[in-house]
Design an enzyme around this catalytic site. Structure first.
Site, short mmCIF file in Angstrom:
data_model
loop_
_atom_site.label_atom_id
_atom_site.label_comp_id
_atom_site.label_asym_id
_atom_site.label_seq_id
_atom_site.Cartn_x
_atom_site.Cartn_y
_atom_site.Cartn_z
N LYS A 78 4.20 -6.59 -4.40
CA LYS A 78 3.38 -7.07 -5.49
C LYS A 78 1.90 -6.78 -5.23
CE LYS A 78 6.37 -10.90 -6.86
NZ LYS A 78 6.45 -12.35 -7.10
N TYR A 115 9.35 4.55 -1.29
CA TYR A 115 8.93 3.41 -0.49
C TYR A 115 9.25 2.13 -1.24
CZ TYR A 115 4.81 3.63 -3.53
OH TYR A 115 3.98 3.68 -4.60
#
Length: 246
Positions: free
Chosen positions: A207, A203
């Protein structure tokens, strides 16, 4: 943690500006002139090139007596060792084989460390950074997760009791350092599911905020990761006794 501290943390560690700031303004303090590593033994993983090689070189500049380069390739290790031997004629520099993708190699390396008379410094520096998803054939885990986390933690756990037993200086414990990366701040996971298996999934990472680790949710996440890590280490034949204190 105050709002400003959170903003400062994100600016310092999670942005392009933060990267430039760290490069320009964050530096380790100077080493005192009287510091010497004479008579001491150091082990550095992933030390035939890059940060590991330079770390070994700087320890040798402090009169380190024995350096063990723990690397996967005998040929590349020999080239690195020879370069250091030419520069540091009095030091004993060895190449030991360590394949961080193979738990059996990690265990064998730790057993070999038991043969040393003393160990003063260990730097766990070996790591990989892949552009594409890759699987370690010996474990079936995603390669970066296997090398940078699981095998590194396994080696640290196995070495800790050895370091306690073989610290060379009375009253001065051996030092173990794990090299990490800013990319640790760019992970993303669903904390409602088991954490570690998610590192094997494909995937796109996004952040997350490191300040999370100062929160109650961060405490819960840490406990969950430690629990899952212990279970995975058990599957790699690391005993409860060896994991004591971890």
């Amino acid at each position: 943690m105050s709002l400003w501290d959170r903003i400062n943390s994100r600016l310092t560690f999670q942005s392009g500006i933060g990267f430039m700031y760290r490069q320009l303004f964050m530096h380790p303090p100077p080493i005192a002139a009287e510091v010497t590593l004479e008579g001491q033994t150091a082990i550095i993983t992933g030390s035939n090139t890059g940060l590991g090689f330079e770390a070994g070189r700087q320890l040798l500049q402090l009169d380190l007596s024995r350096l063990i380069l723990a690397v996967r390739s005998q040929t590349k290790g020999d080239v690195a060792a020879e370069a250091l031997r030419k520069e540091f004629l009095r030091a004993e520099i060895e190449v030991w084989i360590l394949d961080m993708e193979d738990p059996e190699s990690v265990a064998a390396f730790a057993r070999r460390c038991q043969t040393l008379g003393r160990i003063d410094i260990v730097v766990l520096n070996a790591g990989v950074q892949n552009k594409d998803y890759a699987v370690s054939p010996k474990t079936g885990n995603e390669q970066t997760f296997q090398v940078n986390y699981l095998s590194t933690i396994m080696l640290a756990v196995l070495l800790l009791p050895i370091l306690r037993a073989k610290s060379g200086s009375a009253g001065r414990p051996a030092r173990l350092t794990i090299v990490t990366s800013t990319t640790a701040y760019f992970a993303h996971f669903d904390n409602q599911r088991p954490i570690l298996p998610q590192f094997d999934e494909k995937y796109d990472v996004t952040k997350c905020y490191p300040v999370l680790m100062y929160s109650k949710r961060g405490d819960d996440l840490e406990k969950k990761i430690l629990s899952e890590t212990r279970q995975m280490l058990e599957s790699m034949n690391v005993s409860h006794t060896q994991m004591h204190g971890f």
